[in-house]
Design a protein around this motif. Structure first.
Motif, mmCIF file in Angstrom:
data_model
loop_
_atom_site.group_PDB
_atom_site.id
_atom_site.type_symbol
_atom_site.label_atom_id
_atom_site.label_comp_id
_atom_site.label_asym_id
_atom_site.label_seq_id
_atom_site.Cartn_x
_atom_site.Cartn_y
_atom_site.Cartn_z
ATOM 1 N N MET A 1 -9.278 16.840 20.379
ATOM 2 C CA MET A 1 -9.176 16.166 19.085
ATOM 3 C C MET A 1 -9.207 14.660 19.301
ATOM 4 S SD MET A 1 -6.106 16.327 16.280
ATOM 5 C CE MET A 1 -6.222 18.104 16.160
ATOM 6 N N ALA A 2 -10.064 13.996 18.525
ATOM 7 C CA ALA A 2 -10.178 12.550 18.655
ATOM 8 C C ALA A 2 -8.932 11.874 18.106
ATOM 9 C CB ALA A 2 -11.424 12.053 17.932
ATOM 10 N N ARG A 3 -8.499 10.815 18.769
ATOM 11 C CA ARG A 3 -7.327 10.066 18.325
ATOM 12 C C ARG A 3 -7.687 9.278 17.073
ATOM 13 N NH1 ARG A 3 -2.502 7.667 20.270
ATOM 14 N NH2 ARG A 3 -2.206 5.508 19.563
ATOM 15 N N GLY A 4 -6.726 9.165 16.156
ATOM 16 C CA GLY A 4 -6.953 8.407 14.941
ATOM 17 C C GLY A 4 -7.042 6.915 15.215
ATOM 18 N N LYS A 5 -7.567 6.187 14.233
ATOM 19 C CA LYS A 5 -7.712 4.744 14.351
ATOM 20 C C LYS A 5 -6.611 4.037 13.576
ATOM 21 C CE LYS A 5 -12.721 4.813 15.052
ATOM 22 N NZ LYS A 5 -14.036 4.316 14.576
ATOM 23 N N LEU A 6 -6.161 2.928 14.130
ATOM 24 C CA LEU A 6 -5.071 2.161 13.535
ATOM 25 C C LEU A 6 -5.594 0.824 13.035
ATOM 26 C CD1 LEU A 6 -2.056 1.679 12.913
ATOM 27 C CD2 LEU A 6 -1.792 0.847 15.263
ATOM 28 N N ARG A 7 -5.302 0.512 11.783
ATOM 29 C CA ARG A 7 -5.650 -0.778 11.181
ATOM 30 C C ARG A 7 -4.353 -1.438 10.732
ATOM 31 N NH1 ARG A 7 -10.249 -2.845 8.166
ATOM 32 N NH2 ARG A 7 -9.572 -4.458 6.697
ATOM 33 N N ILE A 8 -4.184 -2.704 11.101
ATOM 34 C CA ILE A 8 -2.943 -3.420 10.797
ATOM 35 C C ILE A 8 -3.260 -4.668 9.990
ATOM 36 C CG2 ILE A 8 -1.092 -4.817 11.808
ATOM 37 C CD1 ILE A 8 -0.783 -2.829 13.983
ATOM 38 N N TYR A 9 -2.475 -4.860 8.926
ATOM 39 C CA TYR A 9 -2.501 -6.113 8.183
ATOM 40 C C TYR A 9 -1.343 -6.969 8.703
ATOM 41 C CZ TYR A 9 -5.907 -4.253 4.888
ATOM 42 O OH TYR A 9 -7.051 -3.750 4.319
ATOM 43 N N LEU A 10 -1.691 -8.099 9.311
ATOM 44 C CA LEU A 10 -0.699 -8.969 9.953
ATOM 45 C C LEU A 10 -0.423 -10.174 9.064
ATOM 46 C CD1 LEU A 10 0.923 -9.755 12.572
ATOM 47 C CD2 LEU A 10 -1.108 -11.015 13.275
ATOM 48 N N GLY A 11 0.847 -10.508 8.875
ATOM 49 C CA GLY A 11 1.234 -11.658 8.061
ATOM 50 C C GLY A 11 2.160 -12.580 8.815
ATOM 51 N N ALA A 12 2.272 -13.823 8.323
ATOM 52 C CA ALA A 12 3.148 -14.805 8.957
ATOM 53 C C ALA A 12 4.576 -14.699 8.464
ATOM 54 C CB ALA A 12 2.616 -16.220 8.703
ATOM 55 N N ALA A 13 4.793 -14.154 7.270
ATOM 56 C CA ALA A 13 6.130 -14.090 6.688
ATOM 57 C C ALA A 13 6.137 -13.049 5.580
ATOM 58 C CB ALA A 13 6.546 -15.458 6.134
ATOM 59 N N PRO A 14 7.306 -12.593 5.157
ATOM 60 C CA PRO A 14 7.361 -11.666 4.021
ATOM 61 C C PRO A 14 6.782 -12.314 2.766
ATOM 62 C CG PRO A 14 9.464 -11.737 5.194
ATOM 63 C CD PRO A 14 8.631 -12.837 5.752
ATOM 64 N N GLY A 15 6.090 -11.513 1.981
ATOM 65 C CA GLY A 15 5.599 -12.003 0.705
ATOM 66 C C GLY A 15 4.193 -12.543 0.703
ATOM 67 N N VAL A 16 3.500 -12.551 1.849
ATOM 68 C CA VAL A 16 2.144 -13.111 1.869
ATOM 69 C C VAL A 16 1.124 -12.144 1.270
ATOM 70 C CG1 VAL A 16 2.592 -14.594 3.846
ATOM 71 C CG2 VAL A 16 1.745 -12.269 4.214
ATOM 72 N N GLY A 17 1.497 -10.849 1.072
ATOM 73 C CA GLY A 17 0.586 -9.917 0.433
ATOM 74 C C GLY A 17 0.049 -8.838 1.342
ATOM 75 N N LYS A 18 0.742 -8.499 2.413
ATOM 76 C CA LYS A 18 0.263 -7.464 3.338
ATOM 77 C C LYS A 18 0.224 -6.095 2.666
ATOM 78 C CE LYS A 18 3.586 -8.065 6.155
ATOM 79 N NZ LYS A 18 4.289 -8.992 5.242
ATOM 80 N N THR A 19 1.350 -5.712 2.028
ATOM 81 C CA THR A 19 1.401 -4.393 1.388
ATOM 82 C C THR A 19 0.391 -4.304 0.251
ATOM 83 O OG1 THR A 19 3.754 -4.267 1.950
ATOM 84 C CG2 THR A 19 2.942 -2.745 0.272
ATOM 85 N N TYR A 20 0.248 -5.372 -0.514
ATOM 86 C CA TYR A 20 -0.729 -5.400 -1.609
ATOM 87 C C TYR A 20 -2.142 -5.204 -1.052
ATOM 88 C CZ TYR A 20 -2.830 -6.890 -6.043
ATOM 89 O OH TYR A 20 -3.533 -6.935 -7.213
ATOM 90 N N ALA A 21 -2.458 -5.894 0.062
ATOM 91 C CA ALA A 21 -3.780 -5.743 0.666
ATOM 92 C C ALA A 21 -3.983 -4.330 1.184
ATOM 93 C CB ALA A 21 -3.948 -6.751 1.797
ATOM 94 N N MET A 22 -2.935 -3.727 1.752
ATOM 95 C CA MET A 22 -3.046 -2.357 2.254
ATOM 96 C C MET A 22 -3.311 -1.380 1.115
ATOM 97 S SD MET A 22 -0.187 -0.160 4.390
ATOM 98 C CE MET A 22 0.941 -0.155 2.992
ATOM 99 N N LEU A 23 -2.624 -1.540 -0.021
ATOM 100 C CA LEU A 23 -2.831 -0.646 -1.150
ATOM 101 C C LEU A 23 -4.209 -0.853 -1.770
ATOM 102 C CD1 LEU A 23 0.720 -0.871 -2.773
ATOM 103 C CD2 LEU A 23 -0.225 1.003 -1.408
ATOM 104 N N SER A 24 -4.691 -2.093 -1.779
ATOM 105 C CA SER A 24 -6.042 -2.355 -2.271
ATOM 106 C C SER A 24 -7.065 -1.642 -1.400
ATOM 107 C CB SER A 24 -6.308 -3.855 -2.300
ATOM 108 O OG SER A 24 -5.407 -4.521 -3.168
ATOM 109 N N GLU A 25 -6.848 -1.661 -0.080
ATOM 110 C CA GLU A 25 -7.732 -0.960 0.834
ATOM 111 C C GLU A 25 -7.716 0.550 0.554
ATOM 112 O OE1 GLU A 25 -10.215 -0.099 4.157
ATOM 113 O OE2 GLU A 25 -9.820 -1.951 3.034
#
Length: 851
Positions: A1-25
């Motif tokens: 079984m092929a291993r899954g791929k990991l994508r990370i949204y990296l931010g400098a501080a809380p509140g920059v919009g990482k979770t929002y960008a992840m949900l948009s994706e």
């Protein structure tokens, strides 16, 4: 079984919009038909983030009881049973509640990836394990939740979610990140502009390094030898000549024209280590390129053009900067030169710049020839082994009963010749060859005990022996001298490099430099002497060591003139002439250091005089107007009361007396500030440091504020640690800052005074909603006799903030100005927490309020 791929949204501080960008994706993937679910998302009750969850399938969380409280965590088994194509897992560095399947959330993600499920996650730069110490030094907070760097480095895709510190603070002030009751504390602690800027830079640099790694990996995997100009990398080829400085500056200008340009200076030395490059000049050029933001590299290679091109292609450089050859015209008969060869072989993907300079065409020059000093004892032993040794060997061989043969005898005598060359050099070795040839002829070549040789083959053997012995002696002597030269030149280069580097960095005082001279040459004492004229007596500018100091250069064992009226005098032993070159460099640097110390002293004196003159001028201006205004009011009121031709009512008399009292208070305040500034300027202020509670001192600073209940809002938690300050100075400092804030704050807008603890410091923030101060004027408002904007005359002489900062710095604190979100000015007074009450929790806060 092929291993899954990991994508990370990296931010400098809380509140920059990482979770929002992840949900948009996630929404984009679902629109493309991808099976995507939400494994766990922490929306923190942010309305916009909660809206983005609509339309997404969410895996129910697992409930866990811990210490009589129920918590929810990601249900790994449920996600594995559902087996989506993509799972959204927020906050990769999260620590799971005890009793969970894994300790850390990133370990849960590893299980999902091993099961072939792609994961999209988020993480902040401060949660990377390797950056913990750096983040703590910036923010004062040690992150407890971390993720190993290797986990993030293995990510298939990393996307940086960036936002400027100003925009992030505006989001915070608008309540888009934290609840309103936490906004002020967050803005004054973790979300300060300096913190956010530093964290943003960390994130950008970390991602840039990962991009470089991916690019290098791709080029290696696909065997890409061509240069890809992803960004300008400029390699500067240095020879150790003075033209290197010109080349470095030109390369820096070229790098500035492109975004992300990088300068790499490289010096290529031959593998034998013998070079004509100046170590001092290379040290200067190393410092120059590092000051300009580049890097210095030292590469070993016998073929300079090939080595230079290999280095440039290895670092994916786009340009090479070389200087026009210093060769004279006739020297080109030996070859085209480095510049022409590099330009010819560079190919179409690597630009080569040949820069003209003052040294072009003047000749390359040769390294200075230095005779090796072998020492008297070595030379004596060389002569003894070379002359006496063959005689003793002949005596020994003639008394040996067994005949060894002429060939073996020749080898034994040859070994003595080599030993003589190693110890005494060329001439003892040649003498040994001559003596050995004669002894071989007399004792071991038939007919013996005669100078004739019967067999012509023996004549050839003796001749070959002498030739080989002479050749070996020359080679061994040359190698010994080169080794001696290399060792000495290496020692000299180390000394000169240390000298140049320390002086250029301003790290060496005159005494330290003289002590270095004494240690280097093994002298008893070293003194720098000077005189004003040829007939004036010598005076000592600096001295180290020695029970009997040298008063004149003539009395020293070694003296090195520096100009016409200065000399470096050493006592202890006489130095050989070969050491005077290094000594001359020390003497010249000693003169430079002495001149610089005197210039610095004169500059400090001039600065103090200029500051004194400025303050006196400003004081005269203040006395001429600001002090005369209350005096005039007092004079007028007193004269009116003493007037006999006017019958004043009791109300009028009370009003005139109140005017006199108000004027006297203003005079007392102005004179007090003038005296405080005088104490600060003269250095006579001595704080009496004690442990003090802020909630006892700050309210006392409001005594001089009109209607303090309405003008000032206090928020000083009782749980704050005590501060190590002078209570009186702190009260005066806070009073001046609050008085200034009240003066500029609009009606109906009270000044907010808050306090919080940050690592081992306590911050007092005085926030007003006035017109504010532009960035270029923030430093000037703390200068004496400065009043910002259109402050009316008579409201003070502009010393309040200057005195407040002076008192703060005298107590080991700071006072700075920041913009108030939404408009206004915030004064930040930072004080040292008392050691016995300091806390390591940088986010500690309380809600005790007083208005």
């Amino acid at each position: 079984m092929a291993r899954g791929k990991l994508r990370i949204y990296l931010g400098a501080a809380p509140g920059v919009g990482k979770t929002y960008a992840m949900l948009s994706e996630a929404h984009r993937r679902i629109e493309r038909g991808t099976d995507c679910v939400v494994a766990v998302v922490e929306h923190h009750h942010r309305p916009r983030t909660e809206v983005m969850l609509h339309g997404l399938e969410q895996i129910p969380r697992k409930e866990l009881a811990y210490r009589d409280t129920v918590f929810t965590e990601m249900d790994v088994d449920a996600v594995l049973a559902r087996r989506p194509q993509v799972a959204l897992v927020d906050e990769l560095a999260h620590t799971n509640i005890p009793g969970s399947r894994n300790t850390k959330r990133w370990q849960d993600v590893e299980e999902l990836l091993d099961a072939g499920i792609d994961v999209v996650s988020t993480v902040n730069i401060q949660h990377l394990e390797s950056l913990g110490d750096v983040v703590e030094s910036i923010t004062g907070i040690r992150q407890k939740e971390t993720v190993p760097d290797e986990v993030v480095r293995r990510t298939d895709q990393i996307e940086l979610v960036d936002m400027s510190p100003q925009a992030l603070r505006r989001r915070m002030a608008h309540g888009n990140i934290y609840k309103p009751d936490k906004v002020d504390a967050a803005l004054s602690n973790y979300f300060r502009p300096g913190n956010l800027t530093a964290l943003r830079e960390l994130a950008l640099l970390w991602v840039a390094d990962r991009v470089d790694e991916y690019l290098q990996q791709y080029r290696s995997e696909h065997q890409v030898s061509r240069i890809w100009g992803s960004r300008e990398r400029i390699v500067v080829g240095l020879t150790g000549g003075p033209e290197g400085r010109t080349l470095i500056r030109r390369a820096a200008r070229l790098a500035e024209k492109g975004a992300g340009g990088e300068v790499m200076a490289v010096y290529i030395a031959r593998s034998d280590g013998l070079t004509s490059a100046s170590p001092k000049e290379l040290a200067v050029q190393r410092t120059l390129v590092e000051d300009l933001g580049g890097t210095f590299h030292h590469v070993i290679g016998d073929d300079i053009p090939v080595s230079l091109l290999e280095f440039a292609r290895g670092v994916n450089a786009t340009q090479i900067v070389l200087g026009v050859s210093r060769r004279k015209g006739w020297q080109y008969v030996f070859g085209p030169g480095v510049g022409a060869t590099v330009a010819r072989d560079s190919g179409p993907d690597l630009d080569v710049h040949l820069i003209t300079h003052d040294e072009a065409g003047k000749g390359r020059g040769l390294p200075a020839s230095r005779g090796a000093r072998l020492g008297r004892s070595r030379i004596l032993w060389g002569w003894l082994i070379g002359v006496v040794g063959p005689a003793l060997l002949a005596l020994l061989l003639t008394n040996v009963p067994t005949e060894l043969g002429l060939a073996n005898n020749v080898l034994l005598f040859l070994s003595l010749t080599v030993a003589a060359a190693l110890l005494g050099g060329r001439w003892p070795a040649l003498a040994s060859a001559a003596v050995s040839s004669a002894l071989l002829n007399w004792f071991f070549t038939p007919p013996v005990h005669t100078w004739t040789i019967a067999d012509p083959r023996n004549i050839v053997a003796i001749a070959v022996f002498f030739a080989v012995a002479a050749s070996v002696a020359s080679v061994v002597d040359l190698a010994a001298r080169r080794t001696e030269q290399a060792a000495r030149l290496r020692a000299e280069s180390e000394i000169l490099s240390f000298l140049a580097g320390s002086v250029l960095r301003g790290e060496t005082s005159l005494e330290a430099l003289l002590e270095r001279v004494r240690e280097t040459f093994g002298m008893e004492s070293v003194a720098l002497l000077e005189r004003e004229s040829d007939i004036a007596p010598w005076t000592c500018a600096g001295r180290v060591g020695g029970a009997r100091p040298v008063e004149r250069p003539e009395d020293a064992d070694v003296d090195m003139p520096v100009g016409d009226h200065m000399a470096l005098a050493l006592s202890g032993r006489v130095l050989p002439a070969s050491d005077r070159r290094v000594l001359a460099a020390f003497a010249a640097q000693a003169a430079v250091v002495l001149d610089r110390q005197r210039l610095q002293h004169e500059a400090e004196q001039a600065r103090a005089l200029a500051e004194g003159n400025r303050i006196r001028t400003a004081l005269l201006a203040a006395v001429s107007h600001d002090l005369r205004t209350p005096l005039a009011g007092i004079k007028a009121s007193a004269s009116s009361l003493r007037s006999d031709d006017v019958a004043w009512s009791e109300e009028d008399q009370a009003e005139l007396l109140a005017a006199i009292e108000e004027g006297a208070d203003r005079l007392d305040h102005l004179v007090g500030n003038l005296l405080d500034m005088s104490r600060l300027q003269t250095g006579t202020l001595t704080p009496l440091i004690r442990e003090v509670d802020l909630d006892e001192v700050v309210p006392m600073a409001l005594v001089g504020i009109p209607d303090p209940e309405a003008a000032v809002f206090l928020d000083i938690p009782e749980t704050l640690p005590m501060v190590a300050v002078d209570k009186g100075l702190l009260e005066r400092s806070v009073a001046n800052v609050i008085e200034n804030a009240v003066k500029y704050s609009p009606d109906g807008e009270p000044v907010a005074v808050t306090a919080s603890v940050h690592a081992d410091r306590v911050e007092v923030r005085v926030v007003d909603r006035g017109p504010g101060v532009p960035d270029e004027a923030k430093s000037r408002i703390f200068e004496p006799f400065q009043r910002h904007g259109d402050a009316p005359r008579g409201d003070g002489v502009g010393l309040g903030l200057a005195v407040a900062r002076g008192f703060a710095e005298a107590m080991g604190g700071t006072l700075d100005a920041e913009d108030t979100p939404g408009g206004g000015l915030t004064m930040v007074l930072t004080l040292p927490a008392a050691l016995s009450h300091a806390t390591a929790d940088g986010d500690r806060s309380a809600t005790a309020t007083r208005s």
